[in-house]
Design a protein around this motif. Structure first.
Motif, PDB file in Angstrom:
ATOM      1  N   ALA A  34      23.595  -9.911  86.927  1.00  0.00           N
ATOM      2  CA  ALA A  34      23.869  -8.495  86.667  1.00  0.00           C
ATOM      3  C   ALA A  34      23.000  -7.599  87.543  1.00  0.00           C
ATOM      4  CB  ALA A  34      23.638  -8.185  85.190  1.00  0.00           C
ATOM      5  N   GLY A  35      21.744  -8.008  87.733  1.00  0.00           N
ATOM      6  CA  GLY A  35      20.850  -7.218  88.583  1.00  0.00           C
ATOM      7  C   GLY A  35      21.317  -7.186  90.029  1.00  0.00           C
ATOM      8  N   VAL A  36      21.724  -8.348  90.541  1.00  0.00           N
ATOM      9  CA  VAL A  36      22.225  -8.418  91.918  1.00  0.00           C
ATOM     10  C   VAL A  36      23.506  -7.593  92.045  1.00  0.00           C
ATOM     11  CG1 VAL A  36      23.194  -9.959  93.676  1.00  0.00           C
ATOM     12  CG2 VAL A  36      21.160 -10.647  92.388  1.00  0.00           C
ATOM     13  N   GLY A  37      24.370  -7.707  91.041  1.00  0.00           N
ATOM     14  CA  GLY A  37      25.611  -6.936  91.064  1.00  0.00           C
ATOM     15  C   GLY A  37      25.356  -5.444  91.027  1.00  0.00           C
ATOM     16  N   PHE A  38      24.363  -5.015  90.236  1.00  0.00           N
ATOM     17  CA  PHE A  38      24.030  -3.589  90.148  1.00  0.00           C
ATOM     18  C   PHE A  38      23.529  -3.071  91.487  1.00  0.00           C
ATOM     19  CE2 PHE A  38      21.045  -0.132  88.700  1.00  0.00           C
ATOM     20  CZ  PHE A  38      22.042   0.764  88.323  1.00  0.00           C
ATOM     21  N   TYR A 148      29.400   8.107  92.205  1.00  0.00           N
ATOM     22  CA  TYR A 148      29.198   7.007  91.266  1.00  0.00           C
ATOM     23  C   TYR A 148      30.520   6.505  90.683  1.00  0.00           C
ATOM     24  CZ  TYR A 148      29.775  10.749  87.815  1.00  0.00           C
ATOM     25  OH  TYR A 148      30.271  11.813  87.081  1.00  0.00           O
ATOM     26  N   HIS A 149      31.558   7.330  90.714  1.00  0.00           N
ATOM     27  CA  HIS A 149      32.866   6.961  90.162  1.00  0.00           C
ATOM     28  C   HIS A 149      33.777   6.345  91.218  1.00  0.00           C
ATOM     29  CE1 HIS A 149      36.982   8.249  88.475  1.00  0.00           C
ATOM     30  NE2 HIS A 149      36.543   7.289  87.691  1.00  0.00           N
ATOM     31  N   MET A 150      33.449   6.522  92.485  1.00  0.00           N
ATOM     32  CA  MET A 150      34.341   6.091  93.561  1.00  0.00           C
ATOM     33  C   MET A 150      34.647   4.590  93.548  1.00  0.00           C
ATOM     34  SD  MET A 150      36.253   7.161  96.008  1.00  0.00           S
ATOM     35  CE  MET A 150      35.670   8.796  96.485  1.00  0.00           C
ATOM     36  N   PRO A 151      33.674   3.683  93.369  1.00  0.00           N
ATOM     37  CA  PRO A 151      34.019   2.254  93.388  1.00  0.00           C
ATOM     38  C   PRO A 151      35.087   1.887  92.362  1.00  0.00           C
ATOM     39  CG  PRO A 151      31.652   2.516  93.595  1.00  0.00           C
ATOM     40  CD  PRO A 151      32.205   3.880  93.281  1.00  0.00           C
ATOM     41  N   ARG A 152      34.955   2.395  91.136  1.00  0.00           N
ATOM     42  CA  ARG A 152      35.951   2.071  90.110  1.00  0.00           C
ATOM     43  C   ARG A 152      37.286   2.733  90.413  1.00  0.00           C
ATOM     44  NH1 ARG A 152      36.648   4.037  84.419  1.00  0.00           N
ATOM     45  NH2 ARG A 152      34.829   5.376  84.766  1.00  0.00           N
ATOM     46  N   ALA A 153      37.245   3.961  90.937  1.00  0.00           N
ATOM     47  CA  ALA A 153      38.491   4.649  91.280  1.00  0.00           C
ATOM     48  C   ALA A 153      39.261   3.879  92.348  1.00  0.00           C
ATOM     49  CB  ALA A 153      38.179   6.067  91.759  1.00  0.00           C
ATOM     50  N   GLU A 179      17.026  14.845  93.192  1.00  0.00           N
ATOM     51  CA  GLU A 179      16.027  13.856  92.776  1.00  0.00           C
ATOM     52  C   GLU A 179      16.596  12.447  92.877  1.00  0.00           C
ATOM     53  OE1 GLU A 179      17.108  14.318  88.005  1.00  0.00           O
ATOM     54  OE2 GLU A 179      15.117  14.825  88.739  1.00  0.00           O
ATOM     55  N   PRO A 180      15.751  11.456  93.208  1.00  0.00           N
ATOM     56  CA  PRO A 180      16.222  10.066  93.247  1.00  0.00           C
ATOM     57  C   PRO A 180      16.735   9.643  91.882  1.00  0.00           C
ATOM     58  CG  PRO A 180      14.043  10.290  94.253  1.00  0.00           C
ATOM     59  CD  PRO A 180      14.327  11.576  93.560  1.00  0.00           C
ATOM     60  N   TRP A 181      17.791   8.817  91.862  1.00  0.00           N
ATOM     61  CA  TRP A 181      18.405   8.439  90.591  1.00  0.00           C
ATOM     62  C   TRP A 181      17.451   7.693  89.680  1.00  0.00           C
ATOM     63  CZ3 TRP A 181      18.425   3.313  89.430  1.00  0.00           C
ATOM     64  CH2 TRP A 181      18.311   2.415  90.492  1.00  0.00           C
ATOM     65  N   TRP A 182      16.507   6.937  90.262  1.00  0.00           N
ATOM     66  CA  TRP A 182      15.628   6.109  89.438  1.00  0.00           C
ATOM     67  C   TRP A 182      14.545   6.931  88.731  1.00  0.00           C
ATOM     68  CZ3 TRP A 182      16.048   5.676  94.767  1.00  0.00           C
ATOM     69  CH2 TRP A 182      14.986   6.168  95.522  1.00  0.00           C
ATOM     70  N   THR A 183      14.437   8.216  89.067  1.00  0.00           N
ATOM     71  CA  THR A 183      13.455   9.071  88.390  1.00  0.00           C
ATOM     72  C   THR A 183      14.061   9.812  87.207  1.00  0.00           C
ATOM     73  OG1 THR A 183      13.904  10.975  89.836  1.00  0.00           O
ATOM     74  CG2 THR A 183      12.232   9.395  90.569  1.00  0.00           C
ATOM     75  N   LEU A 188      20.190   7.272  85.383  1.00  0.00           N
ATOM     76  CA  LEU A 188      20.161   5.805  85.292  1.00  0.00           C
ATOM     77  C   LEU A 188      21.144   5.320  84.234  1.00  0.00           C
ATOM     78  CD1 LEU A 188      19.030   3.055  86.022  1.00  0.00           C
ATOM     79  CD2 LEU A 188      17.136   3.474  84.432  1.00  0.00           C
ATOM     80  N   ARG A 189      21.161   5.992  83.093  1.00  0.00           N
ATOM     81  CA  ARG A 189      22.113   5.605  82.034  1.00  0.00           C
ATOM     82  C   ARG A 189      23.550   5.776  82.506  1.00  0.00           C
ATOM     83  NH1 ARG A 189      18.146   8.122  78.890  1.00  0.00           N
ATOM     84  NH2 ARG A 189      19.275  10.107  78.882  1.00  0.00           N
ATOM     85  N   LEU A 190      23.802   6.874  83.235  1.00  0.00           N
ATOM     86  CA  LEU A 190      25.142   7.109  83.763  1.00  0.00           C
ATOM     87  C   LEU A 190      25.543   5.996  84.724  1.00  0.00           C
ATOM     88  CD1 LEU A 190      27.651   8.914  84.332  1.00  0.00           C
ATOM     89  CD2 LEU A 190      26.276  10.056  86.096  1.00  0.00           C
ATOM     90  N   LEU A 191      24.638   5.600  85.611  1.00  0.00           N
ATOM     91  CA  LEU A 191      24.939   4.553  86.587  1.00  0.00           C
ATOM     92  C   LEU A 191      25.155   3.203  85.915  1.00  0.00           C
ATOM     93  CD1 LEU A 191      22.456   5.483  89.464  1.00  0.00           C
ATOM     94  CD2 LEU A 191      24.943   5.709  89.472  1.00  0.00           C
TER      95      LEU A 191
END
Length: 234
Positions: A34-38, A148-153, A179-183, A188-191
């Motif tokens: 899952a981590g590699v996939g993320f 963030y929605h483009m891959p699924r779309a 701001e960076p997403w990891w901050t 992060l929850r959205l991703l």
């Protein structure tokens, strides 16, 4: 003199111990996978907006994120497509509601924009876009949605329209730029949520390619899709 007792290594762990070890190993493999996939999912997300690689017959924008519709209108005004489909418009939203949010594009809204009020999620966005593209005879589309929605779309649209060329145009939200997403815990929850939906969509599409089509109810449970409507005026 008694000989030392023979030690059998296969008896080092009782049966329950082996089962516990197997379960822990399985979860560890799933966690790493899952981590590699993320990470692979994140690598698909654009950090900056870029001009589309080329023009297309039409443009489709999937509503639900900040500035998606206005960015799609700019592409239409720039001649990147002949018509624009706004997919996922709330049933209570009239064309006049959209016009008020885009005062500089009145002529385009009247001549070259179609509204889809049927779609309630990404899968139905793809179905309605397929119907619209076939009616218009379009063979290429610029797809406008959040990065963030483009891959699924793209997964859903390419499955629905394998014969149509899709050109992604990722919209970058202000938070993503600031701001960076990891901050940001919210980002992060959205991703993580979007990644789970993306994986579920990939699994469903691959099963469908094998002839194992899931019912809409089961598919919605797997992907976490909800029938909540999305407003187009954003």
């Amino acid at each position: 003199m008694n000989s030392a007792p023979h030690h059998d290594p296969t008896q080092a762990l009782p049966p329950r111990g082996w089962l516990r070890a197997a379960v822990v190993a399985a979860f560890a493999i799933l966690f790493v996978g899952a981590g590699v996939g993320f990470v692979a999912f994140l690598s698909q997300l654009r950090a900056t907006e870029a001009v589309p690689a080329g023009k297309a017959d039409g443009i489709v924008v999937l509503t639900g994120g900040s500035s998606r519709v206005s960015d799609a209108m700019e592409l239409l005004a720039g001649g990147y497509g002949r018509r624009l489909l706004i997919s996922g418009v709330h049933p209570t939203n009239a064309a006049s509601d959209i016009s008020r949010t885009l005062p500089d594009n009145q002529s385009l809204l009247q001549c070259c924009v179609d509204l889809d009020r049927s779609a309630v999620n990404t899968r139905s966005n793809a179905a309605e876009t397929r119907r619209w593209a076939r009616e218009r005879g379009f063979k290429s589309l610029i797809v406008v949605t959040s990065n963030y929605h483009m891959p699924r779309a793209i997964v859903e649209l390419s499955h629905a329209m394998p014969d149509v060329e899709l050109i992604p145009f990722s919209v970058i939200g202000e938070k993503w730029r600031d701001e960076p997403w990891w901050t940001s815990g919210a980002t992060l929850r959205l991703l993580l949520s979007e990644y789970a939906k993306y994986v579920a969509a990939e699994v469903r599409v691959r099963l469908a390619d094998l002839g194992l089509e899931l019912s809409p109810e089961v598919a919605e449970q797997i992907t976490g899709s909800s029938p909540a409507r999305k407003a187009a005026a954003n």
